[in-house]
Design a protein around this motif. Structure first.
Motif, short mmCIF file in Angstrom:
data_model
loop_
_atom_site.label_atom_id
_atom_site.label_comp_id
_atom_site.label_asym_id
_atom_site.label_seq_id
_atom_site.Cartn_x
_atom_site.Cartn_y
_atom_site.Cartn_z
N ASP A 7 4.41 -11.36 -12.55
CA ASP A 7 5.83 -11.60 -12.26
C ASP A 7 6.65 -10.32 -12.26
OD1 ASP A 7 5.39 -14.30 -12.06
OD2 ASP A 7 5.95 -14.74 -14.14
N ASP A 8 6.27 -9.34 -13.07
CA ASP A 8 7.12 -8.17 -13.27
C ASP A 8 7.11 -7.21 -12.09
OD1 ASP A 8 7.72 -9.14 -15.75
OD2 ASP A 8 6.27 -7.87 -16.82
N ASN A 9 6.15 -7.33 -11.19
CA ASN A 9 6.01 -6.35 -10.11
C ASN A 9 6.25 -6.93 -8.72
OD1 ASN A 9 5.05 -3.90 -11.68
ND2 ASN A 9 3.65 -5.49 -12.39
N MET A 10 6.78 -8.16 -8.68
CA MET A 10 7.23 -8.80 -7.45
C MET A 10 8.52 -9.55 -7.78
SD MET A 10 3.71 -10.46 -5.91
CE MET A 10 4.44 -11.00 -4.35
N ALA B 51 18.08 -9.65 -8.90
CA ALA B 51 17.06 -9.01 -9.75
C ALA B 51 16.60 -7.68 -9.13
CB ALA B 51 15.88 -9.94 -9.94
N VAL B 52 16.53 -7.62 -7.81
CA VAL B 52 16.19 -6.37 -7.11
C VAL B 52 17.24 -5.31 -7.43
CG1 VAL B 52 15.99 -5.27 -4.85
CG2 VAL B 52 14.92 -7.49 -5.24
N LEU C 196 0.82 -1.21 0.00
CA LEU C 196 0.00 0.00 0.00
C LEU C 196 0.85 1.26 0.00
CD1 LEU C 196 -2.92 1.16 0.30
CD2 LEU C 196 -2.63 0.97 2.77
N ASN C 197 2.05 1.17 0.57
CA ASN C 197 2.94 2.33 0.67
C ASN C 197 4.02 2.34 -0.41
OD1 ASN C 197 2.49 4.12 3.30
ND2 ASN C 197 1.86 2.03 3.74
N GLY C 198 3.84 1.50 -1.44
CA GLY C 198 4.71 1.59 -2.60
C GLY C 198 6.01 0.83 -2.50
N ALA C 199 6.13 -0.10 -1.56
CA ALA C 199 7.30 -0.98 -1.52
C ALA C 199 7.06 -2.18 -2.42
CB ALA C 199 7.58 -1.45 -0.09
N LEU C 200 8.12 -2.70 -3.01
CA LEU C 200 8.03 -3.91 -3.81
C LEU C 200 8.33 -5.12 -2.94
CD1 LEU C 200 8.02 -1.73 -5.99
CD2 LEU C 200 9.57 -3.13 -7.34
N THR C 201 7.75 -6.24 -3.25
CA THR C 201 7.86 -7.44 -2.42
C THR C 201 8.85 -8.42 -3.01
OG1 THR C 201 5.58 -7.23 -1.68
CG2 THR C 201 6.59 -9.40 -1.46
#
Length: 807
Positions: free
Chosen positions: A680-683, A763-764, A658-663
């Motif tokens: 897949d592209d957003n985690m 990847a991060v 919710l606060n814009g962090a990626l998992t």
């Protein structure tokens, strides 16, 4: 007094004088908090009374949410937000010379919970009130919270969490609503008018006194009630215990025993006395709560057989399962119902949420303990089990193994999850994967028996506290972009998705994130003396410390990264600040050993000039709701790395999203549903899947030692646990961790997922270098986070389980 800013300022100054005898210039931040809290509480009193009167006059069906935990955090700011007074009060205080943050810091986090179970309960109360559902909390008013965590020489030390030391401005003691709860004694059976009558005599009497806290809904929502029960001595000294004990010293012993019931959250149950105290706590909550509910229902003047039409009792995990036999006891012994009718009423009133897939967390109580402490309640449980097994015998003749697996009492143990399922009309899991595993694995025999009872209700979070309140700058940006409808309809956040690649929106979002990181960096420097780079990746894992949550995997990854930098100090490394926050249960040695390991790594990394320019490690002690409100808006990367199939749901993952962090995470709990929304592209996904983990547990084939021997980078890190070096001050310092990995075959697959985890972290690094692409992913996460609002979850509970509608 809150009509406008000037009225507030004038009234506030008058209240300082009338309540404390102080002028504004003499007041301390503590004085300001106390007076302001009292003013807000007074302001909420009228809508609180109006809500209660409306429920009474309309005969509205009401939900009572029983939980041993309500992790409500601080209430001042949240209540002002929900009353739409926060901005005005902040500005007014500033004009009077007071810094809002300094005032807010005067409030102690309420010591009423520990982890996700309690925070979920708090979010649900907020949503019920905000959506105008008649729903109340029922818990215990603990004098001390779990513990205050201090780190001394790298070791966790537990201090008393005396959260009530300065009082609680939000509570109202309701001595007129007190009830009695009874322990011990013996049951006498007599026949009267052709029916058996059960009376328990020579009992120990306890007075349960409720303290009510208003639960203020957002934007003209309802004001519901969180009722917290406190154990007090009865004043009649002639009848305080078995045999009518009396006398000064007996009374002192009795009084101390009574006080202990509501003294500590989760007393240590490693010994018999602690386990007995936990059982006392659970029955105390259940008996006091059910008596209070029946007394409220009686005022409606309706026959008790209609109770399920007006009351829904929901039990949050197995801790309050004794509501089932206690409601049976009251219906039969006090109100004269026969067994069949009492069982029909009870089983149509109670619903149950299961929160765990861990077999050791499915509560069981020794038959002897329950029979001695709660003789009549035990008789009822025994009869429930007898009738249940008789039904099973008809259903599954010639299958004694199945009946033994389903029985409520088996092997001199009462299985509380079995009692909860047998005595309720609904059983829900808290994430899609969790519910499927309940149905196919953990509770498969019950699902085959009662398929219609099982359903899923994925957990949710209140976006009001976890975005509107704790991240006001981001909330303002969202309002600027899409308006305010999302505040009451959080799925409207999806309107942000077209802005994913908008350069201006990205730039503003990036500025807000950096501001939040600077704020957290200042806090870390102040509290820990560690300077961190706000332009580094803020990589965060904050949650209860447990083997399955795998803080060990995270810190071993840090050890590996340290080794890599030391091997080649000139290598390009994307700077990281790795942040931990976690409490370990006082008796959980391995978890406390992991905390010590983290601190040894903190010392090694942060003091090494080659490494500390690229990597910093921080452990923030005494993790709490208020600390989470500071950490989560600043996070870039959310570590959700539990062993697949072990985490029921998780709600921290939703707050970071919710606060814009990626998992970065496994496909476990609600991560699965996040992945369905984000792709897949957003985690950053890694690791074994739940079915692979289950296969290893069932069929074997996992060999941690073989991985250790085959992978030099893994063996290097594992050996550093027991060999003197940068992380191990003395030989064998972390032998327990070493043995858990190799001798006990790595129960949570830390080594099995290690290389997959490293690849995801690489990847991060690659993704973070392109900040525009990173921010696009962040926008995508925020846009889909409304899916996990507790408002949506509560709407589903209300319509699909409780059968209630908004007022």
């Amino acid at each position: 007094m809150f009509n406008d800013k000037e009225s507030f300022k004038q009234h506030f100054k008058e209240q300082l004088v009338s309540r404390l005898g102080k002028a504004v210039e003499e007041a301390t931040p503590g004085d300001v908090y106390k007076v302001l809290g009292s003013m807000v509480r007074e302001h909420a009193g009228r809508p609180w009374a109006t809500t209660n009167r409306m429920y009474r006059e309309t005969g509205q069906k009401q939900v009572y949410y029983f939980s041993l935990e309500f992790l409500i955090g601080r209430l001042l700011g949240n209540n002002l937000l929900n009353l739409d007074l926060l901005d005005m009060v902040r500005t007014g205080l500033a004009e009077l010379g007071w810094d809002w943050e300094a005032v807010e810091e005067q409030e102690t986090d309420a010591g009423l919970g520990n982890g996700g179970l309690g925070r979920l309960a708090a979010c649900f109360l907020d949503s019920m009130a905000s959506l105008r559902y008649a729903g109340h909390g029922c818990g215990i008013r603990y004098k001390y919270g779990l513990f205050e965590q201090k780190i001394i020489d790298g070791h966790q030390v537990e201090l008393p969490d005396n959260w009530l030391q300065r009082g609680n401005v939000w509570e109202e003691r309701r001595a007129d609503k007190a009830v009695e709860v009874h322990f011990w004694g013996r049951v006498e059976i007599a026949e009267e008018a052709g029916r058996l009558v059960f009376r328990t005599v020579d009992q120990e009497r306890i007075r349960a006194v409720p303290y009510d806290v208003p639960v203020i809904g957002y934007s003209e929502g309802s004001v519901n009630t969180l009722r917290l029960w406190s154990a007090e001595s009865v004043t009649d000294m002639s009848r305080i215990g078995p045999g009518g004990q009396h006398g000064y010293h007996q009374y002192l012993d009795y009084n101390r025993s009574v006080e202990s019931i509501s003294e500590f959250l989760y007393p240590d149950d490693s010994a018999y006395e602690g386990k007995l105290l936990r059982l006392k706590q659970q029955y105390f909550l259940c008996s006091a709560g059910i008596q209070s509910i029946l007394r409220t229902f009686a005022k409606l003047g309706r026959p008790y057989r209609e109770l399920p039409d007006y009351v829904a009792v929901h039990i949050n995990d197995t801790h309050p399962t004794l509501v089932i036999p206690e409601l049976m006891r009251l219906l039969i012994d006090e109100l004269g119902f026969g067994w069949e009718e009492a069982w029909d009423i009870t089983s149509r009133t109670v619903s149950y949420t299961n929160h765990t897939l861990l077999s050791e967390a499915l509560e069981q109580w020794p038959v002897g303990m329950v029979r001695e402490l709660l003789p009549r309640v035990y008789m009822i449980i025994e009869e429930i089990n007898k009738r249940f097994c008789a039904m099973l015998l008809d259903r599954y003749p010639g299958d004694p193994e199945r009946i033994a697996r389903l029985a409520i009492i088996e092997g001199e143990q009462i299985r509380m999850a079995h009692l909860a399922i047998a005595g309720s009309y609904s059983v829900n899991g808290v994430a899609a994967l969790h519910t499927e595993l309940l149905k196919s694995q953990v509770m498969a025999p019950f699902y085959q028996l009662y398929p219609e009872r099982f359903n899923n209700k994925t957990n949710g979070i209140t976006h009001r506290r976890w975005l509107l309140y704790c991240n006001p700058a981001l909330s303002g940006l969202i309002v600027e972009a899409i308006g305010t409808d999302w505040m009451l309809s959080p799925r409207q956040l999806r309107l942000l998705e077209p802005l994913q690649h908008d350069a201006s929106f990205q730039e503003k979002l990036q500025e807000i994130k950096r501001h939040n990181k600077l704020r957290l960096a200042d806090y870390i420097l102040d509290k820990q003396g560690i300077a961190v780079d706000p332009d580094s990746i803020f990589d965060v894992q904050v949650k209860r410390l447990h083997g399955y949550k795998r803080q060990l995997l995270n810190i071993m990854r840090v050890m590996h990264l340290y080794n890599m930098i030391k091997d080649d100090p000139t290598a390009e490394v994307v700077p990281r600040t790795v942040i931990f926050g976690a409490k370990a249960a006082p008796g959980y040695y391995l978890a406390k050993n992991i905390i010590k390991l983290i601190h040894n790594v903190v010392e090694a990394v942060n003091s090494d000039p080659d490494v500390s320019k690229k990597l910093r490690i921080v452990f923030l002690e005494n993790y709490s709701v208020s600390l989470a409100e500071r950490i989560i808006p600043a996070a870039d990367l959310s570590e959700q790395i539990s062993t697949a199939g072990k985490e029921a749901s998780g709600t921290g993952n939703m707050k970071f999203m919710l606060n814009g962090a990626l998992t970065i995470g496994t496909l476990d709990g609600a991560n699965v549903e996040m992945h369905e929304l984000l792709g897949d592209d957003n985690m950053f996904l890694f690791g074994l899947r739940a079915e692979q983990v289950l296969s290893y547990y069932r069929d074997g084939g996992y060999a941690a030692r073989e991985i250790y021997e085959r992978m030099p980078d893994i063996s290097r890190v594992v050996d550093q646990l027991v060999q003197p070096g940068p992380f191990c001050a003395q030989e064998q310092e972390f032998i327990a961790i070493y043995q858990s990995l190799l001798d006990h075959n790595d129960e949570f697959f830390v080594l099995g997922d290690f290389h997959s985890y490293l690849a995801a972290q690489a990847a991060v690094d690659h993704a973070y270098v392109d900040l525009s692409a990173w921010m696009a992913r962040a926008v995508k996460n925020i846009a889909h986070a409304g899916h996990f609002s507790s408002d949506a979850t509560i709407h589903r509970y209300a319509s699909e389980i409780w059968g209630i509608s908004p007022i």
